[in-house]
Design an enzyme around this catalytic site. Structure first.
Site, mmCIF file in Angstrom:
data_model
loop_
_atom_site.group_PDB
_atom_site.id
_atom_site.type_symbol
_atom_site.label_atom_id
_atom_site.label_comp_id
_atom_site.label_asym_id
_atom_site.label_seq_id
_atom_site.Cartn_x
_atom_site.Cartn_y
_atom_site.Cartn_z
ATOM 1 C CB SER A 186 5.865 -0.069 34.224
ATOM 2 O OG SER A 186 5.169 -0.108 33.039
ATOM 3 C CG ASP B 62 4.825 -1.461 29.402
ATOM 4 O OD1 ASP B 62 4.509 -2.652 29.305
ATOM 5 O OD2 ASP B 62 4.451 -0.751 30.354
ATOM 6 C CG ASP C 171 4.963 -3.623 33.645
ATOM 7 O OD1 ASP C 171 4.817 -2.947 32.610
ATOM 8 O OD2 ASP C 171 4.287 -3.407 34.675
ATOM 9 C CG ASP D 139 1.425 -2.624 32.353
ATOM 10 O OD1 ASP D 139 2.229 -2.029 31.613
ATOM 11 O OD2 ASP D 139 1.244 -2.305 33.553
ATOM 12 C CD GLU E 187 -3.850 5.130 31.126
ATOM 13 O OE1 GLU E 187 -3.974 6.109 31.870
ATOM 14 O OE2 GLU E 187 -2.995 4.246 31.306
ATOM 15 C CG ASN F 91 -0.196 4.854 28.315
ATOM 16 O OD1 ASN F 91 -1.013 3.941 28.262
ATOM 17 N ND2 ASN F 91 0.063 5.501 29.440
ATOM 18 N NE ARG G 271 -1.706 12.881 34.456
ATOM 19 C CZ ARG G 271 -0.745 11.960 34.461
ATOM 20 N NH1 ARG G 271 0.136 11.877 33.466
ATOM 21 N NH2 ARG G 271 -0.638 11.113 35.451
ATOM 22 N N GLY H 142 2.572 10.461 37.873
ATOM 23 C CA GLY H 142 2.490 9.628 39.077
ATOM 24 C C GLY H 142 3.578 8.580 39.099
ATOM 25 C CB THR H 143 5.253 6.553 36.876
ATOM 26 O OG1 THR H 143 5.352 7.293 35.654
ATOM 27 C CG2 THR H 143 3.913 5.868 36.949
HETATM 28 C C1 G16 Z 1 1.274 3.656 34.841
HETATM 29 C C2 G16 Z 1 -0.213 3.518 34.967
HETATM 30 C C3 G16 Z 1 -0.875 4.018 33.684
HETATM 31 C C4 G16 Z 1 -0.427 5.438 33.384
HETATM 32 C C5 G16 Z 1 1.091 5.507 33.368
HETATM 33 C C6 G16 Z 1 1.653 6.899 33.187
HETATM 34 O O1 G16 Z 1 1.745 2.910 33.749
HETATM 35 O O2 G16 Z 1 -0.526 2.168 35.191
HETATM 36 O O3 G16 Z 1 -2.245 3.938 33.821
HETATM 37 O O4 G16 Z 1 -0.900 5.846 32.152
HETATM 38 O O5 G16 Z 1 1.603 4.995 34.588
HETATM 39 O O6 G16 Z 1 1.625 7.549 34.371
HETATM 40 P P1 G16 Z 1 2.206 8.987 34.648
HETATM 41 O O7 G16 Z 1 1.925 9.814 33.436
HETATM 42 O O8 G16 Z 1 1.418 9.374 35.846
HETATM 43 O O9 G16 Z 1 3.676 8.874 34.885
HETATM 44 P P2 G16 Z 1 3.004 1.964 33.795
HETATM 45 O O10 G16 Z 1 3.023 1.281 32.476
HETATM 46 O O11 G16 Z 1 4.189 2.846 34.027
HETATM 47 O O12 G16 Z 1 2.701 1.052 34.952
#
Ligand code: G16
Length: 560
Positions: A67, A284, A286, A288, A389, A391, A520, A523-524
């Site tokens: 993404s 973005d 990909d 989404d 969101e 974003n 926080r 997660g990415t």
């Molecule tokens: C993914 C999730 C989204 C989230 C984003 C940011 O987005 O699908 O729901 O808002 O990560 O995540 P984080 O702040 O945990 O890094 P994407 O567009 O990267 O797939």
């Protein structure tokens, strides 16, 4: 598990040794890391997807994308039969599978899981897994690893759908499980025809503000730009210019794309003073996520961001208007009436001004942690659930029950009532349910939805942007030793660990009028994210900076 299956696993998994010294976790949206270490993970997610397909006896999706991450990263995630994210109760198994240290251990884990979940591995009920990837060069060899993983399960068949946006794959999985064998062409046809339908239902005379002007879209040098080039040729009444489509040699997500535009609030590459007065938007990597922006008539590179919260608000205004037209002529208590439960879902990143605005409209607003997997689940509880969101990730979900009622209403009406405002409102809602991707947030369907609503309202982007004024905000990221040390609660608004950090954040926040701040773990990406909001931009910047320092003191490399 029989001996044939066991030896198939052992021989194929020996080609995919896991990276040493790395602990992988199925984060906000699947596994993400530097592409060079992901082969074994993608192979194992291939196995996971095949097991999920056997368990559910349905078509499952496997998407290779990272993404918004930089081009050297990649990732992999699974789409469940509904087209939504992998069921969360399978995530711990995904983690264990990805981190199994050798083939023997991997086989034992699978055997144990298969038994616990009562999955039959004898090949008597074959299942399909749809595979797709975005335009990252590493996607090609990772796709091969996924195929090998799927191929190591007897009875699982991999179907390579090629290069797709993430939402296209989710959409296909959902449609196939609904019994329709769809292709990418069907996706484009569905979007273009429902867009046409919605535009044709606009009140006459409302097109003036934007019907003839164009929309310029930043494609993030990714798959979305490429696909939009195809889609735009099928649209009537909307001129789209795609920039950063990836063909001009730009780098994916580098100085371009929705994440960059939303976080930095500056023009993406190839945009500038020539775009003053034009509607601009950004996808973005990909496709989404979607944000809009305005290039102001000043010499700076700053933009006016029209983010996911404003898109959500625009959708909410439109849906509320249609529901009130419907309700005007219907006694909801009567036999043919329907009390539609509309709900809005946001996260802590939602600008405080957006939440105030939505509540002033009388709407029910709830919050979940970050990640569409949480928002989607919550939105599915309503007859119409709108989630976004900030974003730019989001969509609108319709319950089957409400859609059935709407369809019945449009056919039941007498010939005289056909063409009435009530009839049109029902048809508009049905068109929205066709246009908007019910499986996942989708920037392409989102663009068409925004454009159709602006035409309906007769609004320019400036008029839309004025519905409320954002509170100034700032987002920062901080590199730490171990991001999992931060555990949050209350939809991520409170940091429960490490002890004392929330008190320190509270003390900083209290120094700023209308201050709001939370942290926080991402997660990415391997960072802690800081979000701050306050009554002025300087105050928001200062609050974010001081909380970033707090994070560094508690968790940074000099902290231990
Ligand atoms: C993914 C999730 C989204 C989230 C984003 C940011 O987005 O699908 O729901 O808002 O990560 O995540 P984080 O702040 O945990 O890094 P994407 O567009 O990267 O797939």
């Amino acid at each position: 598990m029989n001996e044939d299956q066991r030896s198939l696993f052992l021989s194929s998994s020996s080609h995919f040794p896991p990276p040493q010294g790395v602990k992988l976790s199925y984060g906000t949206s699947g596994f993400r890391a530097d592409a060079s270490i992901l082969q074994s993970t993608v192979y194992r997610v291939g196995i996971l997807a095949a097991l999920r397909a056997l368990k559910t006896q349905s078509v499952i999706g496997l998407m290779i994308t990272a993404s918004h991450n930089k081009v050297s990263d990649n990732g992999v995630k699974v789409a469940d039969p509904s087209g939504g994210m992998l069921s969360q109760d399978w995530e711990p198994f995904a983690d264990t599978l990805a981190n199994a240290h050798d083939p023997q251990h991997l086989v034992e884990l699978i055997a144990e899981f298969v038994q616990k979940e009562n999955i039959t591995l004898d090949g008597t009920k074959p299942v399909e897994i749809l595979l797709a990837r975005d335009t990252r060069p590493s996607g090609e060899f990772l796709l091969e690893a996924a195929k090998q993983g799927i191929g190591s399960i007897i009875g699982a068949v991999a179907l390579d759908m090629g290069i797709l946006t993430t939402p296209q794959l989710h959409w296909m999985v959902r449609a196939r499980n609904g019994g329709v064998k769809v292709s990418e062409t069907d996706y484009f046809k569905k979007l273009s025809s429902s867009f046409r339908c919605l535009v044709d239902l606009s009140p006459s005379g409302t097109h003036a503000n934007n019907v003839d002007d164009k929309l310029v879209v930043d494609g993030a040098n990714g798959v979305g730009g490429e696909k939009l080039e195809i889609l735009k040729t099928m649209l009537n009444g909307l001129a789209i210019e795609v920039r950063n489509s990836g063909k001009e040699g730009g780098v994916l997500n580098e100085g371009v794309g929705a994440d960059y535009v939303q976080k930095e609030k500056v023009v993406p590459f190839s945009f500038g003073s020539q775009d003053v007065g034009i509607r601009c938007s950004s996808l973005d990597g990909d496709a989404d996520r979607l944000v809009y922006f305005i290039v102001p008539s000043t010499s700076s590179n700053k933009i006016e961001l029209v983010d996911g919260d404003k898109i959500l608000s625009l959708f909410a205004i439109f849906i509320t208007e249609q529901l009130s037209i419907l309700n005007k002529e219907i006694d909801v208590k009567a036999k043919n009436g329907y009390q539609c439960h509309l709900g809005i879902v946001q996260t802590a990143y939602a600008n405080g001004a957006s939440t105030d605005y939505l509540k002033q409209l009388g709407l029910e607003v709830t919050f979940t942690p970050t990640g569409v997997k949480y928002l989607h689940e919550k939105a599915a509880e309503y007859d119409i659930g709108i989630y976004f969101e900030a974003n730019g990730h989001g969509t609108i979900l319709f319950s089957e029950q409400f859609l059935c009622w709407l369809k019945a209403r449009t056919t039941e009406l007498s010939d005289v009532a056909k063409g009435s405002e009530q009839h049109k409102a029902a048809l508009r809602l049905l068109a929205v349910s066709e246009l908007i991707n019910q499986a996942a947030g989708d920037a392409l369907s989102g663009v068409l939805m925004v454009e159709a609503i602006l035409k309906h309202m007769g609004w320019s982007i400036e008029r839309w942007n004025e519905i409320y004024e954002d509170l100034p905000s700032r987002q920062l990221k901080v590199k730490v030793v171990d991001r999992s040390a931060v555990v949050t609660a209350n939809a991520e608004t409170v940091a429960v660990t490490p002890p004392g950090i929330q008190e320190a954040i509270n003390a900083e926040t209290a120094k700023h009028p209308r201050g709001r701040c939370f942290i926080r773990p991402s997660g990415t990406e391997d960072v802690i994210r800081v979000y701050a909001e306050a009554s002025s931009q300087d105050a928001a910047d200062n609050l974010a900076q001081s909380v970033a320092k707090v994070v560094d003191q508690f968790l940074g490399f000099g902290s231990s």
